[in-house]
Design a protein around this motif. Sequence first.
Motif, PDB file in Angstrom:
ATOM      1  N   ALA A 110      -4.167  -6.753  -4.198  1.00 45.94           N
ATOM      2  CA  ALA A 110      -2.816  -6.598  -3.654  1.00 45.94           C
ATOM      3  C   ALA A 110      -1.935  -7.789  -4.025  1.00 45.94           C
ATOM      4  CB  ALA A 110      -2.882  -6.434  -2.138  1.00 45.94           C
ATOM      5  N   ALA A 111      -2.465  -8.994  -3.909  1.00 46.09           N
ATOM      6  CA  ALA A 111      -1.679 -10.188  -4.255  1.00 46.09           C
ATOM      7  C   ALA A 111      -1.334 -10.196  -5.742  1.00 46.09           C
ATOM      8  CB  ALA A 111      -2.446 -11.456  -3.882  1.00 46.09           C
ATOM      9  N   PHE A 112      -2.276  -9.811  -6.572  1.00 44.08           N
ATOM     10  CA  PHE A 112      -2.033  -9.805  -8.011  1.00 44.08           C
ATOM     11  C   PHE A 112      -0.967  -8.779  -8.398  1.00 44.08           C
ATOM     12  CE2 PHE A 112      -2.846  -8.404 -12.351  1.00 44.08           C
ATOM     13  CZ  PHE A 112      -2.696  -9.614 -13.018  1.00 44.08           C
ATOM     14  N   LEU A 113      -0.974  -7.614  -7.752  1.00 38.90           N
ATOM     15  CA  LEU A 113       0.067  -6.618  -8.026  1.00 38.90           C
ATOM     16  C   LEU A 113       1.454  -7.207  -7.794  1.00 38.90           C
ATOM     17  CD1 LEU A 113      -1.350  -3.315  -6.505  1.00 38.90           C
ATOM     18  CD2 LEU A 113      -0.808  -3.754  -8.905  1.00 38.90           C
ATOM     19  N   ASN A 114       1.594  -7.975  -6.724  1.00 35.57           N
ATOM     20  CA  ASN A 114       2.884  -8.597  -6.428  1.00 35.57           C
ATOM     21  C   ASN A 114       3.182  -9.724  -7.404  1.00 35.57           C
ATOM     22  OD1 ASN A 114       5.282  -9.309  -5.244  1.00 35.57           O
ATOM     23  ND2 ASN A 114       4.417  -9.761  -3.253  1.00 35.57           N
ATOM     24  N   ALA A 115       2.193 -10.551  -7.669  1.00 35.42           N
ATOM     25  CA  ALA A 115       2.403 -11.700  -8.557  1.00 35.42           C
ATOM     26  C   ALA A 115       2.756 -11.256  -9.975  1.00 35.42           C
ATOM     27  CB  ALA A 115       1.145 -12.577  -8.578  1.00 35.42           C
ATOM     28  N   ALA A 116       2.042 -10.295 -10.497  1.00 32.93           N
ATOM     29  CA  ALA A 116       2.211  -9.900 -11.891  1.00 32.93           C
ATOM     30  C   ALA A 116       3.322  -8.876 -12.110  1.00 32.93           C
ATOM     31  CB  ALA A 116       0.894  -9.337 -12.430  1.00 32.93           C
ATOM     32  N   PHE A 117       3.488  -7.967 -11.153  1.00 37.19           N
ATOM     33  CA  PHE A 117       4.399  -6.848 -11.380  1.00 37.19           C
ATOM     34  C   PHE A 117       5.521  -6.736 -10.348  1.00 37.19           C
ATOM     35  CE2 PHE A 117       0.135  -5.619 -12.914  1.00 37.19           C
ATOM     36  CZ  PHE A 117       0.422  -5.594 -14.274  1.00 37.19           C
ATOM     37  N   GLY A 118       5.517  -7.611  -9.346  1.00 35.96           N
ATOM     38  CA  GLY A 118       6.541  -7.533  -8.312  1.00 35.96           C
ATOM     39  C   GLY A 118       6.371  -6.325  -7.401  1.00 35.96           C
ATOM     40  N   PHE A 119       5.176  -5.757  -7.365  1.00 33.00           N
ATOM     41  CA  PHE A 119       4.898  -4.596  -6.520  1.00 33.00           C
ATOM     42  C   PHE A 119       4.124  -5.063  -5.292  1.00 33.00           C
ATOM     43  CE2 PHE A 119       2.288  -1.012  -5.127  1.00 33.00           C
ATOM     44  CZ  PHE A 119       3.255  -0.041  -4.962  1.00 33.00           C
ATOM     45  N   CYS A 120       4.779  -5.034  -4.150  1.00 41.50           N
ATOM     46  CA  CYS A 120       4.158  -5.474  -2.902  1.00 41.50           C
ATOM     47  C   CYS A 120       3.513  -4.275  -2.218  1.00 41.50           C
ATOM     48  CB  CYS A 120       5.202  -6.131  -1.997  1.00 41.50           C
ATOM     49  SG  CYS A 120       4.547  -6.631  -0.396  1.00 41.50           S
ATOM     50  N   LEU A 121       2.207  -4.168  -2.332  1.00 37.13           N
ATOM     51  CA  LEU A 121       1.470  -3.042  -1.774  1.00 37.13           C
ATOM     52  C   LEU A 121       1.623  -2.977  -0.253  1.00 37.13           C
ATOM     53  CD1 LEU A 121      -0.404  -0.684  -2.433  1.00 37.13           C
ATOM     54  CD2 LEU A 121      -2.329  -2.263  -2.251  1.00 37.13           C
ATOM     55  N   GLY A 122       1.512  -4.111   0.407  1.00 36.46           N
ATOM     56  CA  GLY A 122       1.676  -4.144   1.865  1.00 36.46           C
ATOM     57  C   GLY A 122       3.084  -3.740   2.289  1.00 36.46           C
ATOM     58  N   CYS A 123       4.084  -4.146   1.513  1.00 35.14           N
ATOM     59  CA  CYS A 123       5.474  -3.766   1.811  1.00 35.14           C
ATOM     60  C   CYS A 123       5.643  -2.262   1.684  1.00 35.14           C
ATOM     61  CB  CYS A 123       6.446  -4.471   0.865  1.00 35.14           C
ATOM     62  SG  CYS A 123       6.385  -6.266   0.962  1.00 35.14           S
ATOM     63  N   GLU A 124       5.045  -1.686   0.651  1.00 34.07           N
ATOM     64  CA  GLU A 124       5.122  -0.235   0.459  1.00 34.07           C
ATOM     65  C   GLU A 124       4.397   0.500   1.582  1.00 34.07           C
ATOM     66  OE1 GLU A 124       7.058   1.330  -1.724  1.00 34.07           O
ATOM     67  OE2 GLU A 124       7.717  -0.637  -2.425  1.00 34.07           O
ATOM     68  N   MET A 125       3.273  -0.054   2.038  1.00 36.33           N
ATOM     69  CA  MET A 125       2.569   0.538   3.185  1.00 36.33           C
ATOM     70  C   MET A 125       3.472   0.524   4.420  1.00 36.33           C
ATOM     71  SD  MET A 125      -1.250  -1.136   2.763  1.00 36.33           S
ATOM     72  CE  MET A 125      -1.579  -0.971   4.503  1.00 36.33           C
ATOM     73  N   TYR A 126       4.157  -0.586   4.634  1.00 35.04           N
ATOM     74  CA  TYR A 126       5.075  -0.710   5.772  1.00 35.04           C
ATOM     75  C   TYR A 126       6.155   0.367   5.707  1.00 35.04           C
ATOM     76  CZ  TYR A 126       8.788  -2.580   8.725  1.00 35.04           C
ATOM     77  OH  TYR A 126       9.771  -2.724   9.673  1.00 35.04           O
ATOM     78  N   LEU A 127       6.772   0.529   4.541  1.00 35.83           N
ATOM     79  CA  LEU A 127       7.843   1.508   4.391  1.00 35.83           C
ATOM     80  C   LEU A 127       7.319   2.934   4.576  1.00 35.83           C
ATOM     81  CD1 LEU A 127       9.711  -0.143   1.403  1.00 35.83           C
ATOM     82  CD2 LEU A 127      10.375  -0.156   3.825  1.00 35.83           C
ATOM     83  N   LEU A 128       6.124   3.215   4.066  1.00 37.94           N
ATOM     84  CA  LEU A 128       5.526   4.534   4.242  1.00 37.94           C
ATOM     85  C   LEU A 128       5.257   4.807   5.723  1.00 37.94           C
ATOM     86  CD1 LEU A 128       4.284   7.111   3.034  1.00 37.94           C
ATOM     87  CD2 LEU A 128       2.126   5.852   2.852  1.00 37.94           C
ATOM     88  N   LEU A 129       4.675   3.841   6.408  1.00 31.74           N
ATOM     89  CA  LEU A 129       4.412   4.013   7.844  1.00 31.74           C
ATOM     90  C   LEU A 129       5.709   4.207   8.627  1.00 31.74           C
ATOM     91  CD1 LEU A 129       1.572   1.397   8.393  1.00 31.74           C
ATOM     92  CD2 LEU A 129       1.381   3.890   8.524  1.00 31.74           C
ATOM     93  N   LYS A 130       6.746   3.509   8.223  1.00 35.64           N
ATOM     94  CA  LYS A 130       8.044   3.653   8.889  1.00 35.64           C
ATOM     95  C   LYS A 130       8.598   5.068   8.691  1.00 35.64           C
ATOM     96  CE  LYS A 130      12.356   1.179   9.406  1.00 35.64           C
ATOM     97  NZ  LYS A 130      13.173   0.053   8.986  1.00 35.64           N
ATOM     98  N   ARG A 131       8.476   5.617   7.476  1.00 34.65           N
ATOM     99  CA  ARG A 131       8.944   6.979   7.200  1.00 34.65           C
ATOM    100  C   ARG A 131       8.108   8.009   7.984  1.00 34.65           C
ATOM    101  NH1 ARG A 131       9.669   4.909   1.875  1.00 34.65           N
ATOM    102  NH2 ARG A 131       7.653   5.713   1.221  1.00 34.65           N
ATOM    103  N   VAL A 132       6.797   7.808   8.024  1.00 42.22           N
ATOM    104  CA  VAL A 132       5.935   8.735   8.765  1.00 42.22           C
ATOM    105  C   VAL A 132       6.291   8.689  10.242  1.00 42.22           C
ATOM    106  CG1 VAL A 132       3.541   9.107   9.522  1.00 42.22           C
ATOM    107  CG2 VAL A 132       4.051   8.700   7.101  1.00 42.22           C
ATOM    108  N   ARG A 133       6.472   7.509  10.781  1.00 41.51           N
ATOM    109  CA  ARG A 133       6.820   7.358  12.188  1.00 41.51           C
ATOM    110  C   ARG A 133       8.153   8.048  12.503  1.00 41.51           C
ATOM    111  NH1 ARG A 133       6.485   1.580  13.180  1.00 41.51           N
ATOM    112  NH2 ARG A 133       4.304   1.838  12.676  1.00 41.51           N
TER     113      ARG A 133
END
Length: 139
Positions: A110-133
Amino acid sequence: MLDPRGPRFAAIITSVVLVVVLITGSGWLALAQAVVFAVGAANIRYAPYAWIYRKFVARHLGPPPPVREPSEPVRFAQGVGFAFMTVGTAGYLAGAPVVGLIATALALAAAFLNAAFGFCLGCEMYLLLKRVRAALPTR
């Protein structure tokens, strides 16, 4: 609101620390990273890597981009990192290095995805959970 370069910088440091944890199997270094995640989850402003970014790096990069990131998804991501590193730390320190290795490797991915590609997996999880909620019926 956060300068989006800050979390990415923190992810770079986190990736390096987690690689060292994987190479050395150090439960104490895993614990130190878990504490860094815990501080970031509680208040991103006081996270050690965010402080290093603000104090030493940001001023050399020029003005921040006009678009800022909300801190809540980043704090959630730090909480997810804390959960994985708590398991990793427990594994390493309790003599179950395979558990430590797996949990640390997942946190590193997860950290490498953010470091290398600017993709924050945890941030995307947060947004998905917010939409589901938001889509759930209210009582």
